[in-house]
Design a protein around this motif. Structure first.
Motif, PDB file in Angstrom:
ATOM      1  N   LEU A 115      53.414  51.783  56.001  1.00  0.00           N
ATOM      2  CA  LEU A 115      53.799  53.194  56.090  1.00  0.00           C
ATOM      3  C   LEU A 115      52.290  53.948  55.831  1.00  0.00           C
ATOM      4  O   LEU A 115      52.395  54.978  56.644  1.00  0.00           O
ATOM      5  CB  LEU A 115      54.432  53.312  54.561  1.00  0.00           C
ATOM      6  CG  LEU A 115      54.951  54.830  54.124  1.00  0.00           C
ATOM      7  CD1 LEU A 115      55.741  55.202  55.470  1.00  0.00           C
ATOM      8  CD2 LEU A 115      55.194  54.865  52.850  1.00  0.00           C
ATOM      9  N   LEU A 116      51.428  53.520  55.239  1.00  0.00           N
ATOM     10  CA  LEU A 116      50.223  54.293  55.393  1.00  0.00           C
ATOM     11  C   LEU A 116      49.721  54.421  56.836  1.00  0.00           C
ATOM     12  O   LEU A 116      49.128  55.509  57.038  1.00  0.00           O
ATOM     13  CB  LEU A 116      49.157  53.670  54.391  1.00  0.00           C
ATOM     14  CG  LEU A 116      48.208  54.072  53.717  1.00  0.00           C
ATOM     15  CD1 LEU A 116      48.752  55.048  52.811  1.00  0.00           C
ATOM     16  CD2 LEU A 116      47.261  53.106  52.899  1.00  0.00           C
ATOM     17  N   THR A 168      59.896  51.722  61.607  1.00  0.00           N
ATOM     18  CA  THR A 168      61.155  51.450  60.963  1.00  0.00           C
ATOM     19  C   THR A 168      62.148  50.227  61.564  1.00  0.00           C
ATOM     20  O   THR A 168      62.822  49.850  60.776  1.00  0.00           O
ATOM     21  CB  THR A 168      62.096  52.700  61.500  1.00  0.00           C
ATOM     22  OG1 THR A 168      61.975  53.181  62.964  1.00  0.00           O
ATOM     23  CG2 THR A 168      61.619  53.948  60.716  1.00  0.00           C
ATOM     24  N   VAL A 169      61.633  49.783  62.770  1.00  0.00           N
ATOM     25  CA  VAL A 169      62.558  48.663  63.003  1.00  0.00           C
ATOM     26  C   VAL A 169      61.973  47.363  62.427  1.00  0.00           C
ATOM     27  O   VAL A 169      62.635  46.227  62.548  1.00  0.00           O
ATOM     28  CB  VAL A 169      62.591  48.221  64.703  1.00  0.00           C
ATOM     29  CG1 VAL A 169      63.088  49.521  65.499  1.00  0.00           C
ATOM     30  CG2 VAL A 169      61.085  48.418  65.236  1.00  0.00           C
ATOM     31  N   THR A 170      60.861  47.420  62.083  1.00  0.00           N
ATOM     32  CA  THR A 170      60.153  46.188  61.621  1.00  0.00           C
ATOM     33  C   THR A 170      60.384  45.999  60.011  1.00  0.00           C
ATOM     34  O   THR A 170      59.957  44.863  59.277  1.00  0.00           O
ATOM     35  CB  THR A 170      58.745  45.725  61.942  1.00  0.00           C
ATOM     36  OG1 THR A 170      58.068  46.670  61.378  1.00  0.00           O
ATOM     37  CG2 THR A 170      58.628  45.807  63.359  1.00  0.00           C
ATOM     38  N   THR A 171      60.659  47.120  59.339  1.00  0.00           N
ATOM     39  CA  THR A 171      60.664  47.183  57.974  1.00  0.00           C
ATOM     40  C   THR A 171      61.973  47.597  57.344  1.00  0.00           C
ATOM     41  O   THR A 171      62.788  48.449  57.886  1.00  0.00           O
ATOM     42  CB  THR A 171      59.898  48.277  57.308  1.00  0.00           C
ATOM     43  OG1 THR A 171      58.368  48.312  58.190  1.00  0.00           O
ATOM     44  CG2 THR A 171      59.383  47.849  55.927  1.00  0.00           C
ATOM     45  N   TRP A 219      55.319  53.451  46.051  1.00  0.00           N
ATOM     46  CA  TRP A 219      53.909  53.148  45.805  1.00  0.00           C
ATOM     47  C   TRP A 219      53.137  54.453  46.084  1.00  0.00           C
ATOM     48  O   TRP A 219      52.236  54.824  45.416  1.00  0.00           O
ATOM     49  CB  TRP A 219      53.513  51.879  46.320  1.00  0.00           C
ATOM     50  CG  TRP A 219      52.242  51.626  46.354  1.00  0.00           C
ATOM     51  CD1 TRP A 219      51.475  51.001  45.495  1.00  0.00           C
ATOM     52  CD2 TRP A 219      51.141  51.924  47.370  1.00  0.00           C
ATOM     53  NE1 TRP A 219      50.039  50.909  45.834  1.00  0.00           N
ATOM     54  CE2 TRP A 219      50.002  51.442  46.963  1.00  0.00           C
ATOM     55  CE3 TRP A 219      51.098  52.550  48.599  1.00  0.00           C
ATOM     56  CZ2 TRP A 219      48.610  51.711  47.744  1.00  0.00           C
ATOM     57  CZ3 TRP A 219      50.074  52.649  49.435  1.00  0.00           C
ATOM     58  CH2 TRP A 219      48.909  52.316  49.035  1.00  0.00           C
ATOM     59  N   LEU A 220      53.494  55.170  47.197  1.00  0.00           N
ATOM     60  CA  LEU A 220      52.514  55.979  47.629  1.00  0.00           C
ATOM     61  C   LEU A 220      52.726  57.319  46.719  1.00  0.00           C
ATOM     62  O   LEU A 220      51.720  57.984  46.735  1.00  0.00           O
ATOM     63  CB  LEU A 220      53.121  56.464  49.287  1.00  0.00           C
ATOM     64  CG  LEU A 220      52.108  56.970  50.036  1.00  0.00           C
ATOM     65  CD1 LEU A 220      51.186  56.267  50.483  1.00  0.00           C
ATOM     66  CD2 LEU A 220      52.845  57.732  51.320  1.00  0.00           C
ATOM     67  N   LEU A 221      53.750  57.455  45.986  1.00  0.00           N
ATOM     68  CA  LEU A 221      54.123  58.652  45.254  1.00  0.00           C
ATOM     69  C   LEU A 221      53.511  58.669  43.953  1.00  0.00           C
ATOM     70  O   LEU A 221      53.520  59.474  43.072  1.00  0.00           O
ATOM     71  CB  LEU A 221      55.660  58.774  45.097  1.00  0.00           C
ATOM     72  CG  LEU A 221      56.178  59.342  46.253  1.00  0.00           C
ATOM     73  CD1 LEU A 221      57.633  59.653  46.027  1.00  0.00           C
ATOM     74  CD2 LEU A 221      55.762  60.763  46.958  1.00  0.00           C
ATOM     75  N   LYS A 222      52.971  57.185  43.604  1.00  0.00           N
ATOM     76  CA  LYS A 222      52.742  56.800  42.186  1.00  0.00           C
ATOM     77  C   LYS A 222      51.662  57.620  41.707  1.00  0.00           C
ATOM     78  O   LYS A 222      52.028  58.148  40.424  1.00  0.00           O
ATOM     79  CB  LYS A 222      52.082  55.508  42.394  1.00  0.00           C
ATOM     80  CG  LYS A 222      53.147  54.571  41.689  1.00  0.00           C
ATOM     81  CD  LYS A 222      52.654  53.321  41.216  1.00  0.00           C
ATOM     82  CE  LYS A 222      53.900  52.198  40.725  1.00  0.00           C
ATOM     83  NZ  LYS A 222      53.646  50.978  41.350  1.00  0.00           N
TER      84      LYS A 222
END
Lengths: 281, 265
Positions: B25-26, B127-130, B141-144
């Motif tokens: 995502l990052l 999106t296809v691999t996750t 996690w990103l919003l933490k």
């Protein structure tokens, strides 16, 4: 006019990694006006088979003749109304299909769709509300105020109200109390005796033994046997091999020692009669 | 419909599948930002090569990616078209009323086209691999850091996971109700706009009621098992950084370096 399946196969999500055979070369013939049961394990293809009866899904290959219509892979969604008027489906937990403001409106939804005029549609709705054992006052209430069992009855009335020639039911009595179950089954049996064809998908072998005259057994998308209930329940080893239960009366009979049974009783009535004979003799 | 909603996860097995969703995502987010650094042929070539390498690393059929680009192809072409005829500057080759075809327009159109396409390609790789739930975990996690300013990150994460979890359920339910109403003679495919809009009521009402019931059942079930979202929850799916993820991020730093060197200043 019989119902005829010729080499019907159905594949879910063809040409993808999720490809799965729902039906595998199924062929059979059902007699008009008969009471049929389809049994088999979860995932054996019973529900897939049922949705073929009114072309909700079309076969990937093969041919179906039903109620004067021929369904092939090429059949399109158009002009299926006539077929669906004659062949109707009651799905599992049909209470999920209720949506109208009042019970009576909901029951009249089907008849109106199939060309009944208003007056006739509501007359039929009132008639079937009574038939399924609900008092007339309930007609004016919202279907969402009813109990689960009452909703089930309303949903079933909603399908029977346009009197399809062929009525297919998927576990119509699942989750009902024993009394309601018996009432519903008696209703379907009566409907069949009036000259309609009934097809019942079920796990309940007592219902099969009590009402069906013809049984289809499904396994892994294939039809592995078509016979009378007596024929089906005759062979205990075969039943076990295919993980099918026996009707309770026959289980009961085999547990009775020193009793003699000419043939295995399938229904409670048979069982009682046989025990009587044994006691007298 | 299911494709748009559930995301486009395609089962597969390649190094990208084994990466931590947070890393992916990052990386996706920084890539999208980096693309805007490109401003000349060499830098655009670098991003293109980079994204094609990412696509190749998934070891999936090209069709998967074409399916990702396809729904947006008209938007891409339309934007490129606007750039092509409405940019001014450079040598003008052709002009008619307000339309002008200039060298500036042509390069701009090509750049916009590449920019759009690579962004879609890279997000498709993600999106296809996750799996959707992994993406939800990564977003959580990103919003933490937002917890510091009292954003209810756990609740947002729970909402996301529940929503994703119930998309297939809702989809099955829709299909079931549709079939039931079709059996009762409802027709969803024919007639004019008004007829069709009316035909949808028998579908929507049961669907709403059903969803509400499911929601109530779920919250009762969670409460009776003592669910508390706010503190000290452990995770069922534990995310783990591995060296693969580090190497992956290094690639992106390399990309940043290359872009900074080769872009026109």
């Amino acid at each position: 006019m019989s119902i005829k399946f010729e080499d019907v196969s159905y594949i879910y999500s063809p040409d993808t990694p999720l490809e799965k055979k729902g039906l595998d070369n199924v062929s059979f013939e059902l007699q008009e006006g008969s009471f049929n049961a389809i049994i088999g394990h979860t995932g054996s293809g019973k529900s897939t088979l049922m949705q073929h009866f009114n072309a909700l899904i079309r076969p990937t290959s093969g041919k179906i003749e039903i109620a004067g219509t021929t369904i092939t892979p090429e059949t399109t969604n158009k002009n299926l109304k006539e077929l669906r008027r004659h062949v109707s489906l009651v799905f599992q937990f049909p209470e999920a299909q209720l949506f109208e403001n009042t019970v009576i409106d909901d029951i009249a939804f089907g008849p109106k769709n199939f060309g009944y005029d208003n007056e006739k549609a509501f007359a039929s709705a009132r008639f079937w509300l009574k038939k399924v054992g609900l008092p007339e006052e309930i007609g004016k209430r919202s279907p969402f105020e009813l109990s689960g069992g009452q909703m089930r009855r309303v949903a079933i009335a909603g399908v029977m109200a346009y009197e399809p020639e062929i009525l297919c039911l998927d576990e119509p009595a699942a989750g009902l109390d024993p009394e309601a179950r018996e009432q519903m089954m008696a209703l379907f049996s009566e409907y069949q005796k009036e000259g309609h064809t009934v097809i019942l998908v079920t796990h309940n072998m007592d219902d099969v033994a009590n009402y069906a005259e013809n049984v289809l057994v499904m396994e892994h998308g294939k039809m592995i046997k078509q016979a009378t209930p007596r024929e089906i329940f005759k062979d205990r080893n075969w039943l076990q091999e295919h993980h099918l239960e026996e009707p309770k009366p026959s289980l009961f009979a085999t547990k009775l020692q020193n009793y003699h049974f000419a043939k295995l009783p399938l229904t409670i009535a048979d069982l009682v009669k046989d025990i009587e004979t044994n006691l007298k003799g | 419909m299911s494709k748009i909603l559930i995301g486009r996860y395609v089962a597969g097995d390649s190094i990208i599948y084994r990466m931590d969703p947070r890393g992916k995502l990052l990386a996706t987010i920084i890539f999208i930002l980096f693309v805007f650094l490109a401003n000349n042929p060499v830098s655009y070539l670098i991003v293109t090569i980079f994204s094609i390498a990412a696509v190749a690393a998934t070891k999936l059929k090209p069709k998967v990616f074409w399916d990702g680009v396809k729904p947006l192809i008209w938007l891409i072409l339309f934007t490129s078209f606007l750039q092509l005829f409405f940019s001014v500057g450079g040598t003008v080759y052709w002009q008619w009323t307000i339309f002008a075809l200039s060298s500036y327009g042509i390069t701009n159109a090509i750049y916009i086209f590449i920019r759009f396409t690579v962004i879609i390609l890279i997000s498709t790789v993600m999106t296809v691999t996750t799996k959707p739930l992994e993406i939800a975990d990564a977003i959580e996690w990103l919003l933490k850091p937002l917890k510091i300013i009292h954003v209810p990150v756990d609740k947002i994460a729970l909402i996301m996971s529940i929503a994703l979890r119930f998309v297939p359920t809702l989809f099955d339910e829709t299909l079931k109700i549709m079939n039931a109403q079709r059996s009762r003679g409802a027709d969803f495919n024919n007639g004019g706009l008004v007829t069709r809009a009316k035909a949808i009521t028998p579908l929507l009402v049961p669907l709403f009621i059903n969803s509400l019931e499911t929601a109530i059942d779920l919250s009762t079930a969670m409460e009776s098992r003592g669910y508390r979202g706010d503190q000290g929850r452990t995770k069922f799916r534990i995310l783990k950084w591995s060296n693969v993820d580090l190497i992956n991020l290094c690639y992106f730093i390399l990309l940043l370096g290359l872009l900074l060197i080769f872009r026109t200043h």
